[in-house]
Motif scaffolding. Structure first.
Motif: not given
Length: 116
Positions: A32-41, A58-71, A79-82
């Motif tokens: 479980d700790e082997a898959n834990a996010p790094s301090p940077f993540e 919104d940067l999610r722990p699974d490597g996905q992001f959601h970006k919105c412009k409410p106005s 997806r994103y990578a650190v």
């Protein structure tokens, strides 16, 4: 030599070099700790917004992001990578962006974000 024989030989070798008063414990690996996010993540995960609140990411722990412009009612996903203090973004439509995380601020191009 079979694998089990190699392990047995290594165990005998370890017994020969281990201090006499100490018990030898088997190797324990917490997967479980082997898959834990790094301090940077861990620092990157969460919701980020611009100072004026015009853009939310919104940067999610699974490597996905959601970006919105409410106005504008616009939403993007991807997806994103650190990599240490750099974040690499790739949107569903194929666009890419580089972000930098420094002192609690996320910079993507000219935009500055803070954790919400």
């Amino acid at each position: 030599m079979q694998f089990s024989q190699v392990l047995q030989a290594l165990g005998q070798f370890a017994n020969g070099i281990a201090p006499r008063g100490r018990a030898i414990r088997p190797l324990e690996i917490d997967l479980d700790e082997a898959n834990a996010p790094s301090p940077f993540e861990q620092a990157a995960i969460g919701t980020w917004k611009t100072e004026d609140g015009a853009i939310l990411i919104d940067l999610r722990p699974d490597g996905q992001f959601h970006k919105c412009k409410p106005s504008a009612g616009a939403q993007h996903r991807g997806r994103y990578a650190v990599d240490r203090s750099k974040l690499y973004f790739e949107g569903e439509s194929g666009w890419v962006a580089l972000g930098k995380l420094k002192r609690g601020r996320l910079s993507i191009g000219e935009k500055q974000f803070r954790k919400a």
